[in-house]
Motif scaffolding. Structure first.
Motif, PDB file in Angstrom:
ATOM      1  N   MET A 156      28.542 -73.746  -7.902  1.00  0.00           N
ATOM      2  CA  MET A 156      28.945 -72.698  -6.961  1.00  0.00           C
ATOM      3  C   MET A 156      29.030 -73.234  -5.530  1.00  0.00           C
ATOM      4  N   GLU A 157      28.212 -74.205  -5.192  1.00  0.00           N
ATOM      5  CA  GLU A 157      28.329 -74.862  -3.882  1.00  0.00           C
ATOM      6  C   GLU A 157      29.611 -75.687  -3.816  1.00  0.00           C
ATOM      7  N   ASP A 158      29.862 -76.467  -4.861  1.00  0.00           N
ATOM      8  CA  ASP A 158      31.034 -77.348  -4.893  1.00  0.00           C
ATOM      9  C   ASP A 158      32.353 -76.583  -4.894  1.00  0.00           C
ATOM     10  N   THR A 159      32.378 -75.414  -5.516  1.00  0.00           N
ATOM     11  CA  THR A 159      33.618 -74.622  -5.579  1.00  0.00           C
ATOM     12  C   THR A 159      33.758 -73.680  -4.401  1.00  0.00           C
ATOM     13  N   GLY A 160      32.774 -73.664  -3.490  1.00  0.00           N
ATOM     14  CA  GLY A 160      32.883 -72.843  -2.290  1.00  0.00           C
ATOM     15  C   GLY A 160      32.436 -71.404  -2.460  1.00  0.00           C
ATOM     16  N   VAL A 161      31.880 -71.069  -3.603  1.00  0.00           N
ATOM     17  CA  VAL A 161      31.325 -69.722  -3.762  1.00  0.00           C
ATOM     18  C   VAL A 161      30.146 -69.576  -2.805  1.00  0.00           C
ATOM     19  N   ILE A 162      29.266 -70.550  -2.810  1.00  0.00           N
ATOM     20  CA  ILE A 162      28.159 -70.598  -1.846  1.00  0.00           C
ATOM     21  C   ILE A 162      28.632 -71.472  -0.693  1.00  0.00           C
ATOM     22  N   LEU A 163      28.776 -70.867   0.474  1.00  0.00           N
ATOM     23  CA  LEU A 163      29.273 -71.602   1.633  1.00  0.00           C
ATOM     24  C   LEU A 163      28.170 -72.367   2.347  1.00  0.00           C
ATOM     25  N   ARG A 164      27.026 -71.708   2.542  1.00  0.00           N
ATOM     26  CA  ARG A 164      25.903 -72.338   3.225  1.00  0.00           C
ATOM     27  C   ARG A 164      24.687 -71.442   3.059  1.00  0.00           C
ATOM     28  N   TYR A 165      23.544 -71.956   3.444  1.00  0.00           N
ATOM     29  CA  TYR A 165      22.308 -71.192   3.438  1.00  0.00           C
ATOM     30  C   TYR A 165      21.954 -70.931   4.895  1.00  0.00           C
TER      31      TYR A 165
END
Length: 166
Positions: free
Chosen positions: A57-66
């Motif tokens: 999800m981080e790699d695909t941009g679902v999770i942008l940042r924390y």
């Protein structure tokens, strides 16, 4: 305002998420400091698949940042304003120049390209009205190509959420 091909491609792509992914996202939205082990226990998976799902999800941009959410008033940024900005010229170069300037002004915490009478909506956080006046006149007011600015002051917050997966 034109979007770059990369931005448009990313914005239009959706990433398939199953119920486990959504459960992981709900937990991370509520507490970004939650550990993979705690997530795994709550979603009934082992830590390796949870870690892999988060990484995907981080790699695909679902999770942008924390991020850490901060109480504005406690860090002397208690005056919030919404600024609507229209530009005089509407071309790629002048729009890009305005956007670059927005990134440089630390008082602006959010910026949206909007439709209607104005081109942009800015969320501005400052300590007090004197600081807002300084920002408006000496910073935003000095940006070239601004046609019109309208400011609205936030008097209170009813709902503030960053949770997209419920």
């Amino acid at each position: 305002m034109e979007k770059s091909p990369e931005t448009e491609k990313t914005a239009n792509e959706t990433v398939p998420l199953d119920e486990k992914d959504k459960a992981i996202l709900r937990l991370l939205q509520a507490d970004a400091k939650i550990t993979v082990r705690e997530i795994a226990a709550k979603v009934h998976l082992s830590t390796t698949p949870v870690h892999e799902r988060i990484k995907r999800m981080e790699d695909t941009g679902v999770i942008l940042r924390y991020a850490t959410l901060i109480d504005h008033a406690k860090v002397k940024k208690g005056l919030m304003a919404i600024c609507y900005v229209s530009l005089k010229e509407h071309n790629k170069r002048s729009g890009a120049k305005f956007i670059k300037t927005v990134h440089e002004l630390h008082e602006i915490t959010e910026c949206y390209i909007i439709s209607g009478e104005f081109d942009f909506m800015l969320k501005v956080a400052v300590e007090n009205m004197d600081d807002y006046y300084d920002f408006h006149v000496n910073k935003l007011g000095q940006v070239e190509n601004i046609g019109h600015v309208q400011s609205t002051f936030v008097m209170g917050t009813i709902k503030q959420s960053h949770q997209l997966i419920s």
